[in-house]
Scaffold this motif. Structure first.
Motif, PDB file in Angstrom:
ATOM      1  N   HIS A   4      10.406  -0.288   2.125  1.00 45.48           N
ATOM      2  CA  HIS A   4       9.056  -0.164   2.754  1.00 45.48           C
ATOM      3  C   HIS A   4       8.817  -1.372   3.520  1.00 45.48           C
ATOM      4  O   HIS A   4       8.243  -1.621   4.739  1.00 45.48           O
ATOM      5  CB  HIS A   4       7.973   0.008   1.851  1.00 45.48           C
ATOM      6  N   TYR A   5       8.978  -2.560   2.893  1.00 41.57           N
ATOM      7  CA  TYR A   5       8.921  -3.762   3.452  1.00 41.57           C
ATOM      8  C   TYR A   5       9.486  -4.356   4.390  1.00 41.57           C
ATOM      9  O   TYR A   5       9.118  -4.717   5.770  1.00 41.57           O
ATOM     10  CB  TYR A   5       9.224  -4.894   2.289  1.00 41.57           C
ATOM     11  N   VAL A   6      10.905  -3.858   4.608  1.00 43.62           N
ATOM     12  CA  VAL A   6      11.616  -4.254   5.742  1.00 43.62           C
ATOM     13  C   VAL A   6      11.324  -3.207   6.992  1.00 43.62           C
ATOM     14  O   VAL A   6      11.211  -3.809   8.141  1.00 43.62           O
ATOM     15  CB  VAL A   6      13.449  -3.883   5.497  1.00 43.62           C
ATOM     16  N   ALA A   7      10.871  -2.079   6.656  1.00 45.69           N
ATOM     17  CA  ALA A   7      10.594  -1.163   7.630  1.00 45.69           C
ATOM     18  C   ALA A   7       9.072  -1.619   8.362  1.00 45.69           C
ATOM     19  O   ALA A   7       8.742  -1.326   9.537  1.00 45.69           O
ATOM     20  CB  ALA A   7      10.405   0.187   7.044  1.00 45.69           C
ATOM     21  N   ALA A   8       8.422  -2.471   7.639  1.00 48.94           N
ATOM     22  CA  ALA A   8       7.122  -2.954   8.036  1.00 48.94           C
ATOM     23  C   ALA A   8       6.966  -4.420   8.676  1.00 48.94           C
ATOM     24  O   ALA A   8       6.156  -5.082   9.196  1.00 48.94           O
ATOM     25  CB  ALA A   8       6.032  -3.147   6.849  1.00 48.94           C
TER      26      ALA A   8
ATOM     27  N   CYS B 168       0.791  -1.364  -0.064  1.00 45.36           N
ATOM     28  CA  CYS B 168      -0.139  -0.076  -0.306  1.00 45.36           C
ATOM     29  C   CYS B 168       0.924   1.061   0.003  1.00 45.36           C
ATOM     30  O   CYS B 168       0.612   2.191  -0.835  1.00 45.36           O
ATOM     31  CB  CYS B 168      -0.992   0.012   1.103  1.00 45.36           C
ATOM     32  N   GLN B 169       1.975   1.163   0.892  1.00 45.51           N
ATOM     33  CA  GLN B 169       2.717   2.552   0.932  1.00 45.51           C
ATOM     34  C   GLN B 169       3.497   2.765  -0.462  1.00 45.51           C
ATOM     35  O   GLN B 169       3.492   3.862  -0.955  1.00 45.51           O
ATOM     36  CB  GLN B 169       3.777   1.946   2.001  1.00 45.51           C
ATOM     37  N   THR B 170       3.939   1.685  -0.937  1.00 42.02           N
ATOM     38  CA  THR B 170       4.421   1.734  -2.270  1.00 42.02           C
ATOM     39  C   THR B 170       3.713   2.431  -3.483  1.00 42.02           C
ATOM     40  O   THR B 170       4.108   3.341  -4.028  1.00 42.02           O
ATOM     41  CB  THR B 170       5.234   0.419  -2.838  1.00 42.02           C
ATOM     42  N   LEU B 171       2.415   1.791  -3.438  1.00 41.32           N
ATOM     43  CA  LEU B 171       1.487   2.206  -4.492  1.00 41.32           C
ATOM     44  C   LEU B 171       1.137   3.770  -4.204  1.00 41.32           C
ATOM     45  O   LEU B 171       1.362   4.725  -5.178  1.00 41.32           O
ATOM     46  CB  LEU B 171       0.367   1.499  -4.358  1.00 41.32           C
TER      47      LEU B 171
END
Lengths: 653, 653
Positions: A619-623, A528-531
């Protein structure tokens, strides 16, 4: 159904539930902890409550002691609500009152959004892609000996203002005899074009006036299950509905295994045949439980993921699983249902939802149409969590989508005791923060067999908010409880002891399970963040969230925010739309506008391959934290966590 | 072929004929009477001529007497032209020189009109309805992972400026594997829409560049015969051609008997199957005699009368023969050839010519397209004489058509010794006005078996112009010749004595035969008059005549005017276009413009049911004379007849 007010003491929490609901359910809904380890089957005898006022329907249980009976205790799982009630939770189940209401919140499920056929009608959109028109024509004479087909077309023009008509050969074959047998009073079936400048096909002709008997079938082809609905195109009503497993399941549970079978000699034919048999079974059932005759079905709309769609159409799906993951097509022509092997009349038209990419299929397109996010100026997030997770973000001006490699954790995959939300799956969970004893409720109120997706979310959220696990999902090592233990170097929490289960083994939640869940939810959140970032927006810009998929109705949305699966948003802005694919297929059967809009939606849609989008990994690593490295993204949770910390410090002090 | 100049003495008539032509043929062409009763087989020994100069190839004959040989006589039917010649006709064959050239005219056949593929090319119309386009595409990558079908469409747009493309499901199924196997170098087959705003269908895809191998088959489905041509869509050339009887012939010779069979249980399926077998036989033959592979055939265009068209498409034709004679349809959708049972590849498209009415079918529409009368501002008459006769009159602004109940006289039906133009049919005829001895020539130069359509016209014209029959077709009763006799109250003329024939019976032309011919030609002529009158025009307004049908190439157009079949017009304004239906089908295969124009032609066309047109019967009755009650409609003939009368009076005086 009448709602009854239940007040739980000493918490003094009140909730409204339907008559007949069990008190255990009601407590769970209210976020009131009651000891319960048998899932609601009435075997553990722990969920004792005192009914202080009001009536219940009680099923007697030998698990209550004489003393319990004397004290007028009943088992919460065996009592069904008959009137407004006041229920007292005994001390053993009661957690420290000072923490009550702080991090024990009533369950918040998303509001269910229903399609409003009346609204469709009032907007003038209740024009199905397949309509029937009744005609009374003059008989030919020597002076007026137009060809039969020309006569039909001419009357459709003058009596119904129909233009740009073409007639298919099987219909031309029927016209001469039917016109004469029916004294030139006939009903023509018209199949609309997708585009405004396309042609309307005359797809059938019947003697007499049958215009009020026009039916459609909508089908969602899931990897696991196939659902169908029989729809009255005259009233717009759903007449019957049926779901069943996709017969392909015995050839492998996931998409990849299905594709691998299609790559073997004869495999595609086999997979196609098995799928068609499943759909035909559903067609039989929805017709069988109605008064509709098979030949009255004019159209069947089918939505499925890209692989299912290609198998349905007997298009080799092998390249879907090979880089660069190219599907055969996005749009498909309308075809005769019988040409797919579907057991419908020769005139029935099959409409197949288009795909966006190999991993964002017709089920998602259908969901977009069903949710209507493409119609609103508000910024919406659509999440469909099934065997995999797909997300769509956008509004009426633009749309982006992506498939997230979330894996099957939400369907129980990769979780030691994971299972689908079948009977015996723990779907609801509360924990006593002092004793660490669980309160569990299972699907079907039976002894537990495993953990389903919504249960998993509730557990991890509870464990995190009560401070039992940290933001990496690790159990605090200093909690001295027999329920938290180490096995082969991995910490786990015992949900149910072996003698409380159906499987004769302890059911546990391990740190590995939690890690898998964190990866899954991290994939979705970071997607979601990336989009959003790709279009220059932030999470906080989201106006609405639509949840779709089988697991969505039970999930506690507050808990889903707590673990960082969903962005933090006011719960009333979240809608659960159920099987959005089926909904989209139904809408498409009811209004041709949807078919036209699909073409626009496809044009507005930007598909992101997250693995190819550079910011995604960051973003993924941060999530990969509970809820996220950046706690400021979850301000409400942040303040709750701070309150708990203060509280704990105060208690310790 | 080199032309040689032949001068006949004492007539002093010169004609040019190809080397190798027989002298009997040449004499017939020149309108020079030579005794000949065996049809050209060399058996009667009567056609003696003297070669005064030049060389011939002579086949020796025992039918020449020693005296003949001494006088250097040869049989005209056994001598073939090698050089320019001077030929003297002996006294026995020579008719009174004073009447020569007065009513013995050289045969005038219509000029044959050929299709000019180069002209089509130069006008930019050589764009077949099915074209092939070669593409070299980039392979997909992670950044460019368009669906395979979208990639194909996108390259067709950018490399070939193709728009509004749709892909059929069988093609989508082939695309993924072929793209990869062929390294993204493929040829797409495009089937054009009929209307400009229609969609182009991608109907096939092949690996590599096959754009230069694209073929079509054109088929004329006659009630009696089926013709097919294999066409190279790259060069426009006809590669092979074959004709055969329509297998339905064994179920009845005419349309009505075929329809009656289709009305029996299973009859339509049977008639369809038999027809398809005939067409498949022709497909096999035209492919077999070429280097083309079956799967290289992209399209098959079929033209036939309304009944044949409906049987082809398996549409019950029963109402065609029932008042008010309504056909099932006029236009037909394009369909896959295999869906009709045709033995072609799955991607081959069948294009079926539209019909105008029950009696003016796709063969006539095809003929209109083939003749091009709809393109010219000149007023044209198109006549197709087959088992029945259809006429079309019009120009680029308007068109009218009608079916004439002419009956099968021109194909030998209703004529005592009538037959089709097969071997042994008398097709050419001259008469010695003094001895009444005939000069006959047969198809294949063999002893006579019967009379075909062009022979019949020539006989009746000759008998009328020589005054042997009157304008009612009755033999003058005062001609004392053994060749004119009465049998059962009917007068007849003996064309060949029994020992001169193949059938062992006298071959005669009866007054009944002549009456039937007069009815047939009267139906056609009055049909033309009626159509013209309905649009406010007269016969004399006609600019051109197109003759179509099997019998047209041999017919002497002057003779056809003499009997009143054709309106009197300068012979050079008459064109013979042969099998116009096949020609139209071929043109349609070569240029999509024809398919588009057909729709316009159908709109411009007014169909007249002559039986429902009040003036028709009046015109018909007036046309039941040789040539017509109103001799002023035939001014040239009128002056010839007056000249003969004067001449006869002079001779008598």
């Amino acid at each position: 159904m009448a709602l009854r007010k239940i007040t739980f003491l000493p918490h003094n929490k009140t909730i409204a539930v339907p008559t007949g609901e069990s008190i255990l359910h009601a407590a769970m809904e209210a976020g009131v902890y009651v000891q319960a380890s048998c899932g609601g089957e009435g075997l553990c005898g722990k969920c004792r409550v005192a009914i202080e006022s009001g009536d219940v329907d009680e099923t007697p249980s030998e698990h209550l002691s004489g003393e319990d009976r004397e004290n007028d205790f009943k088992l919460a799982c065996r009592c069904r609500v008959k009137s407004d009630l006041v229920v007292r939770i005994p001390a053993e189940s009661e957690i420290d009152a000072t923490v009550l209401g702080k991090f024990m919140s009533p369950r918040v499920t998303a509001r269910i959004r229903h399609t409003n056929i009346e609204e469709l009608k009032s907007r003038g959109l209740f024009i199905p892609p397949v309509e029937k028109k009744y005609l009374e024509m003059a008989k030919p004479t020597a002076d007026d000996n137009l060809a039969d087909t020309s006569r039909l077309i001419s009357y459709l023009k003058t009596q119904h203002h129909e233009h740009r008509l073409v007639v298919e050969l099987p219909v031309i074959r029927k016209i001469p005899d039917i016109l004469r047998a029916a004294c030139y009073k006939v009903t023509a079936t018209l199949t609309r074009p997708v585009v405004d400048d396309g042609k309307t096909h005359i797809s059938n002709i019947e003697p007499g006036d049958t215009s009020h008997r026009n039916y459609a079938i909508a089908v969602d082809i899931g990897t696991t299950t196939v659902y169908g609905q029989l729809i009255d195109l005259h009233s717009g009503e759903v007449l019957s509905e049926h779901g069943d497993f996709n017969g392909q399941i015995s050839y492998g549970e996931d998409i990849i295994s299905r594709i691998m079978i299609t790559e073997k000699p004869g495999g595609l034919d086999k997979m196609h045949e098995v799928l068609i048999r499943s759909i035909n079974g559903i067609i039989d059932r929805v017709i069988g439980s109605s008064t509709v005759r098979r030949e009255e079905i004019s159209t069947i709309t089918l939505a499925g993921n890209t692989t299912m769609t290609q198998i349905l159409l007997k298009i080799n799906p092998r390249y879907i699983r090979r880089s660069p993951y190219v599907p055969a097509s996005t749009l498909y022509p309308q075809i005769r249902a019988i040409d797919l092997g579907l057991d419908l009349a020769v005139h029935a038209t099959a409409l197949v939802y288009p795909n966006i990419s190999s991993f964002v299929g017709g089920d998602i397109v259908s969901g977009i149409m069903g949710s209507g996010i493409y119609l609103s100026k508000r910024l919406s997030l659509f999440i469909d969590i099934g065997t995999n997770a797909e997300i769509v973000i956008g509004n009426r001006d633009w749309l982006t989508c992506a498939a997230c490699s979330a894996g099957p954790a939400f369907e129980g995959g990769g979780i030691q005791f994971g299972m689908r939300a079948d009977k015996g799956a723990i779907e609801d969970f509360l924990i006593d923060p002092c004793t660490l004893a669980p309160m569990i409720r299972t699907v079907g109120d039976v002894r537990p067999k495993g953990i389903c997706g919504s249960g998993l979310i509730n557990m991890v959220a509870n464990l995190f908010e009560t401070g039992i696990i940290d933001n990496l999902g690790a159990f605090h090592r200093d909690l001295h409880s027999k329920r938290i233990r180490e096995r082969d170097g991995v910490y786990e929490y015992v949900l149910a002891w072996s003698d409380e289960t159906q499987i004769g083994r302890d059911i546990v939640l391990t740190e590995n399970d939690i890690e898998n869940l964190i990866r899954a939810k991290g994939a979705i959140y970071s997607g979601c963040q990336t989009l959003l970032e790709e279009v220059g927006l932030k999470i906080s810009d989201l106006d609405r969230i639509f949840l779709a998929g089988g697991f969505g109705s039970q999930v506690d949305v507050e808990k889903a925010m707590t673990i960082g699966l969903l962005p933090e948003i006011a719960p009333e802005k979240i809608r659960y739309i159920g099987n959005s694919s089926l909904l989209g297929a139904r809408l498409c059967s009811l209004t041709n506008r949807v078919r036209k809009d699909v073409v626009d939606v496809m044009k507005k849609m930007t598909n992101f391959e997250l693995s190819e989008t550079s910011s995604y990994m960051e973003h993924y690593v941060a999530a990969l934290f509970l809820p996220h490295t950046d706690l400021d993204l979850f301000p409400k949770l942040k303040s709750r966590l701070q309150a708990r910390k203060t509280n704990c410090a105060a208690q310790a002090g």
